[in-house]
Design a protein around this motif. Structure first.
Motif, PDB file in Angstrom:
ATOM      1  N   TYR A  45      95.837   2.156  12.705  1.00 20.51           N
ATOM      2  CA  TYR A  45      96.766   2.326  11.703  1.00 20.51           C
ATOM      3  C   TYR A  45      96.815   3.906  11.620  1.00 20.51           C
ATOM      4  CZ  TYR A  45      99.529   2.641   7.355  1.00 20.51           C
ATOM      5  OH  TYR A  45     100.322   3.023   6.382  1.00 20.51           O
ATOM      6  N   LEU A  46      96.003   4.654  11.413  1.00 23.79           N
ATOM      7  CA  LEU A  46      96.173   5.999  11.221  1.00 23.79           C
ATOM      8  C   LEU A  46      96.338   6.829  12.368  1.00 23.79           C
ATOM      9  CD1 LEU A  46      92.918   6.878   8.681  1.00 23.79           C
ATOM     10  CD2 LEU A  46      95.239   5.963   8.328  1.00 23.79           C
ATOM     11  N   GLN A  47      96.153   6.366  13.492  1.00 25.36           N
ATOM     12  CA  GLN A  47      96.148   7.011  14.606  1.00 25.36           C
ATOM     13  C   GLN A  47      97.794   6.726  15.223  1.00 25.36           C
ATOM     14  OE1 GLN A  47      93.144   5.244  17.266  1.00 25.36           O
ATOM     15  NE2 GLN A  47      92.196   7.497  17.340  1.00 25.36           N
ATOM     16  N   GLU A  48      98.197   5.417  14.757  1.00 27.67           N
ATOM     17  CA  GLU A  48      99.799   5.328  14.972  1.00 27.67           C
ATOM     18  C   GLU A  48     100.379   6.153  14.183  1.00 27.67           C
ATOM     19  OE1 GLU A  48     100.084   1.143  13.960  1.00 27.67           O
ATOM     20  OE2 GLU A  48      99.055   0.585  15.893  1.00 27.67           O
ATOM     21  N   LEU A  49     100.000   6.537  12.744  1.00 29.29           N
ATOM     22  CA  LEU A  49     100.770   7.604  11.958  1.00 29.29           C
ATOM     23  C   LEU A  49     100.653   8.641  12.470  1.00 29.29           C
ATOM     24  CD1 LEU A  49      99.766   6.406   8.110  1.00 29.29           C
ATOM     25  CD2 LEU A  49     101.956   5.848   9.413  1.00 29.29           C
TER      26      LEU A  49
END
Length: 641
Positions: A411-415
């Motif tokens: 999720y953080l890497q997508e952001l």
């Protein structure tokens, strides 16, 4: 000639005990207590003899002023990287702000007609006595903190506060201060004055004051019968903590030997070490690169970005405000790798302008990346600012804290990818080759570590939280803090697993937290495979010295024995056998505070909303249960000193 020789003071040596280690130092003996030897002067306060109301006003005023003074000291230490030490001062502030203590002070004034000074001596004296009665050695040590505050308040309320004022001839010379007992305030003042060493008559290496002295690099020697020393004030002395000696009226040979030992220690602080030491920072102003010796550090291992939040009174900082801070950081450390931790708020780090909602247990609640599920814009603003500023440094690394699953990392890497794409579309210059890492702080992340490593460039092990969650122990709870045992075989096995997994993946691994700066454990960590440690500035030299070049032979075997041990006692025996006790005793990783103690069982209890209490003509006692209350009420004299 013979007459002159006869008039020269005679050299003599007193035996002492190491409280806080360090190299031999020479200096001028100066009293740190009140009196003519202390080079002090009077500072007048308002008289407190005009009735109860004025006494109450005086005590409220001086408590508030002292609280502000201690709070200011804590903030300065925190900014300079002494985070653990600043928390010691925070506990002093909490005691000064405790409504129960204030209520007891007012009661003494109203009901017994005591002066403010007398009330302070009575209330704080009783608190100290209760702590000294405990069977828990760590709780007994905290009595010095209560005594410290009592003496400072008593001094202010009496109308005279001692302000150390050194005579002109010794202003530029090294000083050795003498105190009957070592207090936290003494150590902070000594550090600010550049004192070379401290002599005390009582105290142990596990007191808060000793912990601070070790962190500041101030040698402390305990000597019996310090009254003898008051006749020698102004004399040249040599404090040899390592060999437990205090040389009075030191001669040229003594002084030369001390100077050589000090110079050797300074040189050794920068000798080659197989360890790669990274630096923790809380702001961009402290400890510039030019203050370091050569290639002492490998880079910035942890920039605690939440310092941008905790110093504000309202509103999260904008992208531009953050960019200005990160830009200064990256430019200042341009030739070093710079690791910036994304905001880690929650737990014990809260901000006054944002509610984290109902949290019975903040450490298990809304914290770090979990906040971004509700407010992704906080992540986007921060990561944009970091990526823009990162152009200015040689190697930019972003660290995600508190990751517990692969899904949260994704999720953080997508952001992050979204922020980079957005800046690309806008034509904004940013760092493309940023390295991504995770702070391993949650046990669940350990058991999926290989899956995480596939998506990362590096990892950092945050041992403070990881071990706290591993043992299910709140280090801030004095009733259970002794269960926080970093050198326990179960903890060592977990750390060994992490080191092996990183090694197999070929990914870089850094370890941070209190144990990374513990010279007693650093050789074991090295033997387990941890070559990169991230520590605060004041610990850099001592950590390097704990594993100097050429000393690493056999450490893997020692670590393997510790990992395979069946008890913490066995680990201690292995380390002592291998020379660990010669390096340093284990650091005190336990709670830094104090509280109200159940006089029956010795447990620390709450005062507020406590249903179980017993009031005598002296004070009110609080209990953990009706059973302890009943046992006390049957025979109070058995438990009252």
């Amino acid at each position: 000639m013979n007459d002159n020789l006869l008039k020269q003071p005679q050299r003599y040596v007193l035996a002492g005990t190491d409280i806080a280690g360090g190299p031999s130092v020479a200096g001028i003996l100066v009293s740190g207590v009140s009196g003519p030897e202390g080079f002090s002067k009077e500072k007048k306060f308002t008289s407190t003899t005009s009735g109860a109301e004025e006494e109450k006003y005086s005590i409220e005023t001086e408590i508030a002023l002292l609280g502000d003074e201690v709070r200011s000291m804590a903030e300065i230490l925190n900014r300079e990287g002494f985070e653990s030490e600043s928390k010691i001062l925070d506990t002093h502030v909490l005691m000064l702000e405790d409504e129960g203590i204030k209520s007891r002070l007012m009661h003494r004034i109203e009901e017994y007609g005591e002066s403010a000074e007398e009330a302070v001596v009575c209330v704080f004296g009783e608190m100290k006595d209760r702590l000294l009665e405990s069977d828990n050695a760590l709780i007994r040590e905290r009595s010095a903190d209560v005594e410290d505050l009592m003496q400072r308040l008593k001094s202010r309320l009496s109308g005279i506060e001692q302000i150390r004022e050194l005579p002109v001839p010794v202003r530029n010379a090294s000083l050795v201060l003498v105190f009957p007992e070592l207090f936290v305030s003494n150590v902070v003042e000594a550090r600010n004055a550049g004192v070379a060493a401290i002599i005390v008559e009582s105290g142990t290496g596990f007191s808060h004051a000793a912990i601070m002295a070790k962190a500041f690099g101030i040698p402390v020697l305990r000597v019996n019968g310090i009254e003898k020393l008051y006749e020698a004030m102004g004399a040249i002395v040599v404090v040899d903590v390592e060999n437990g000696r205090l040389v009075i009226h030191a001669d040229e040979d003594d002084i030369s030997s001390a100077a050589l030992a000090s110079a050797t220690a300074t040189d050794e602080a920068y000798i080659d070490s197989p360890l790669n030491i990274w630096l923790n920072l809380v702001d961009t102003d402290s400890h510039p690169p030019e203050s370091l010796h050569g290639d002492t550090i490998a880079g910035i291992g942890l920039f605690r970005s939440e310092s941008l939040l905790t110093e504000r009174l309202s509103g999260f900082p904008s992208e531009e405000e953050q960019y200005a801070v990160y830009l200064q950081l990256c430019r200042r450390w341009k030739r070093y790798p710079v690791t910036i931790r994304m905001f880690d708020i929650g737990g014990d780090k809260t901000v006054p302008y944002f509610s984290l909602g109902p949290q019975d247990n903040p450490f298990l609640g809304l914290r770090a990346h979990r906040l971004y599920r509700f407010h992704p814009e906080l992540f986007m603003n921060q990561v944009r600012a970091i990526l823009r500023a990162g152009i200015e440094c040689s190697d930019l690394r972003i660290l995600f804290p508190m990751i517990e699953t692969v899904e949260e990392l994704k999720y953080l890497q997508e952001l992050l990818a979204s922020a980079m794409e957005e800046m690309k579309q806008q034509g904004t210059a940013y760092r493309h080759d940023v390295k991504q890492g995770v702070l391993i702080e949650v046990p669940s992340a350990v058991w999926i570590l290989k899956d995480l490593l596939e998506r990362l460039d590096f990892i950092s092990v945050g041992t403070n939280d990881l071990l706290q969650y591993h043992f299910a122990v709140d280090r801030g709870n004095i009733n259970v803090s002794n269960y926080y045992q970093p050198e326990h075989p179960s903890a060592l096995r977990m750390l060994k697993y992490i080191a092996d997994a990183a090694s197999e993946s070929g990914k870089q691994i850094t370890l941070c937290g209190e144990i990374a700066a513990d010279p007693y454990l650093v050789p074991v960590l090295y033997g387990m495979g941890f070559r990169d440690l991230s520590v605060d500035f004041h610990a850099v030299n001592s950590v390097r010295l704990s594993v100097p070049e050429g000393s690493s032979d056999g450490l893997e075997n020692i670590a393997a024995r510790c990992v395979s041990a069946s008890s913490i006692e066995e680990v201690h025996a292995i380390l002592d056998e291998s020379g660990g006790s010669d390096r340093l005793k284990p650091l005190d990783h336990s709670n830094r505070g104090t509280g109200f103690i159940d006089p029956v069982c010795g447990m620390v209890v709450h005062r507020q909303e406590n249903l179980y209490s017993f009031t005598t003509d002296r004070e009110t006692y609080f209990f953990c249960s009706p059973e302890c209350l009943e046992q006390f009420s049957r025979k109070p004299e058995r438990y009252i000193r």
